[in-house]
Design a protein around this motif. Structure first.
Motif, PDB file in Angstrom:
ATOM      1  N   MET A   1       0.849  -1.164   0.000  1.00 39.07           N
ATOM      2  CA  MET A   1       0.000   0.000   0.000  1.00 39.07           C
ATOM      3  C   MET A   1       0.901   1.236   0.000  1.00 39.07           C
ATOM      4  SD  MET A   1      -2.191   1.324   3.347  1.00 39.07           S
ATOM      5  CE  MET A   1      -2.819  -0.262   3.614  1.00 39.07           C
ATOM      6  N   LYS A   2       0.465   2.243  -0.759  1.00 41.29           N
ATOM      7  CA  LYS A   2       1.173   3.524  -0.768  1.00 41.29           C
ATOM      8  C   LYS A   2       0.295   4.589  -0.139  1.00 41.29           C
ATOM      9  CE  LYS A   2       3.862   2.662  -4.925  1.00 41.29           C
ATOM     10  NZ  LYS A   2       4.014   3.031  -6.324  1.00 41.29           N
ATOM     11  N   LEU A   3       0.891   5.378   0.726  1.00 40.14           N
ATOM     12  CA  LEU A   3       0.213   6.506   1.350  1.00 40.14           C
ATOM     13  C   LEU A   3       0.967   7.760   0.920  1.00 40.14           C
ATOM     14  CD1 LEU A   3      -0.136   4.973   4.939  1.00 40.14           C
ATOM     15  CD2 LEU A   3      -1.845   4.981   3.107  1.00 40.14           C
ATOM     16  N   VAL A   4       0.330   8.566   0.091  1.00 44.32           N
ATOM     17  CA  VAL A   4       0.977   9.753  -0.464  1.00 44.32           C
ATOM     18  C   VAL A   4       0.685  10.935   0.462  1.00 44.32           C
ATOM     19  CG1 VAL A   4       1.194  11.276  -2.463  1.00 44.32           C
ATOM     20  CG2 VAL A   4       0.709   8.830  -2.791  1.00 44.32           C
ATOM     21  N   LEU A   5       1.763  11.555   0.932  1.00 44.40           N
ATOM     22  CA  LEU A   5       1.643  12.656   1.877  1.00 44.40           C
ATOM     23  C   LEU A   5       1.323  13.954   1.160  1.00 44.40           C
ATOM     24  CD1 LEU A   5       4.835  11.879   3.997  1.00 44.40           C
ATOM     25  CD2 LEU A   5       2.502  11.126   4.435  1.00 44.40           C
ATOM     26  N   LYS A   6       0.437  14.727   1.745  1.00 44.04           N
ATOM     27  CA  LYS A   6       0.195  16.067   1.217  1.00 44.04           C
ATOM     28  C   LYS A   6       1.414  16.925   1.548  1.00 44.04           C
ATOM     29  CE  LYS A   6      -4.790  15.936   1.051  1.00 44.04           C
ATOM     30  NZ  LYS A   6      -6.048  16.602   1.389  1.00 44.04           N
ATOM     31  N   ASN A   7       1.582  18.023   0.844  1.00 42.33           N
ATOM     32  CA  ASN A   7       2.779  18.854   1.014  1.00 42.33           C
ATOM     33  C   ASN A   7       2.942  19.431   2.412  1.00 42.33           C
ATOM     34  OD1 ASN A   7       3.665  18.330  -1.554  1.00 42.33           O
ATOM     35  ND2 ASN A   7       2.770  20.162  -2.441  1.00 42.33           N
ATOM     36  N   THR A   8       1.913  19.330   3.226  1.00 41.55           N
ATOM     37  CA  THR A   8       2.010  19.825   4.599  1.00 41.55           C
ATOM     38  C   THR A   8       2.765  18.847   5.491  1.00 41.55           C
ATOM     39  OG1 THR A   8      -0.131  18.819   5.073  1.00 41.55           O
ATOM     40  CG2 THR A   8      -0.129  21.161   4.459  1.00 41.55           C
ATOM     41  N   SER A   9       3.016  17.624   5.010  1.00 41.56           N
ATOM     42  CA  SER A   9       3.705  16.599   5.796  1.00 41.56           C
ATOM     43  C   SER A   9       5.009  16.212   5.122  1.00 41.56           C
ATOM     44  CB  SER A   9       2.828  15.357   5.940  1.00 41.56           C
ATOM     45  OG  SER A   9       1.612  15.686   6.555  1.00 41.56           O
ATOM     46  N   GLY A  10       6.062  16.109   5.930  1.00 44.09           N
ATOM     47  CA  GLY A  10       7.365  15.736   5.394  1.00 44.09           C
ATOM     48  C   GLY A  10       8.028  14.672   6.244  1.00 44.09           C
ATOM     49  N   GLU A  11       9.304  14.472   5.985  1.00 48.96           N
ATOM     50  CA  GLU A  11      10.061  13.428   6.661  1.00 48.96           C
ATOM     51  C   GLU A  11      10.067  13.605   8.185  1.00 48.96           C
ATOM     52  OE1 GLU A  11      14.587  11.685   7.019  1.00 48.96           O
ATOM     53  OE2 GLU A  11      14.151  13.171   5.469  1.00 48.96           O
TER      54      GLU A  11
END
Length: 183
Positions: A1-11
Motif C-alpha cells: 500500500m502507498k500513502l501519499v503525503l500532502k505537502n504539509t507533511s514531510g520526513e
C-alpha cells in the motif's frame, strides 16, 4: 500500500509518527544520483514502512507492506495529511482544469498499484486533454509511473494535437520504449 503525503507533511513529521507509534528504525539511504532518499522502519514482526522522497514529482510517500498495513494507515491518517481516494475522485468532477489538479495527478500516479485500472486510465486521458498546460504535463509524466501500453498510442496522438507538448511526450515515450511498457 502507498500513502501519499500532502505537502504539509514531510520526513520530520513521519519520523515523529514513527516514534509515537514505536516503529523500529531499520535503515536510511540518502538521495544519490537517481536514487530517492529513503528511510525504513519495521512494525511488529512482519510490517515494513518505507518513507520515499520522489524528487521527480516533488512528493513524499510511504510504502507499507506486511500484516499490519491497516494499523499503519490509521496511525498515519491520525497524525498526517495524506491524499485519499476522495481527493483523486475530485479530478473526475471539478478540478481537472486547475493547477491544483497537477498535484492530484501526481498523487494518483504514486497511488496506483501498477496493474491496469480503467478509472485511472480515464482520469489520465481527461487530464491530458485539460485546458491547463500544467495538468497536461503532469498527466504525461504520470505515464512513467504506470506505463501501460494502452497509453502509448494516446501519447502519440497528442503530439499532433498539442505541439507544445511534443518534447515532453517524446521523453516519456522514449523512456518507456527503453525500459518497457506494461502489457
Amino acid at each position: 500500500m502507498k500513502l501519499v503525503l500532502k505537502n504539509t507533511s514531510g520526513e520530520t513529521d513521519v519520523r515523529l509518527i514513527a516514534m509515537i507509534n514505536s516503529w523500529e528504525f531499520v535503515v536510511e539511504f540518502p538521495r544519490e544520483n537517481n536514487s530517492p532518499h529513503q528511510v525504513q522502519w519495521k512494525y511488529g514482526s512482519s510490517t515494513i514502512i518505507v518513507f520515499m522522497e520522489d524528487f521527480l514529482l516533488n512528493m513524499n510517500y510511504l510504502v507499507v507492506d506486511g500484516n499490519d498495513c491497516q494499523v499503519i494507515k490509521k496511525q498515519v491518517i491520525d497524525g498526517l495529511e495524506i491524499y485519499q481516494e476522495a481527493d483523486i475522485d475530485r479530478l473526475n468532477t471539478e478540478v481537472v482544469n486547475t493547477p491544483e489538479a497537477s498535484l492530484l495527478i501526481n498523487a494518483a500516479a504514486l497511488m496506483i498499484t501498477g496493474s491496469f485500472e480503467q478509472s485511472y486510465y480515464d482520469l489520465i486521458l481527461r487530464a491530458m486533454n485539460s485546458t491547463c498546460e500544467e495538468v497536461q504535463r503532469s498527466a504525461i509524466f504520470a505515464v512513467n509511473y504506470t506505463p501501460w501500453i494502452e497509453l502509448r498510442d494516446t501519447l502519440l496522438s497528442l503530439k499532433n494535437t498539442y505541439p507544445y507538448l511534443f518534447k515532453d511526450i517524446e521523453i516519456v515515450i522514449e523512456a518507456n520504449d527503453t525500459h518497457g511498457w506494461i502489457k
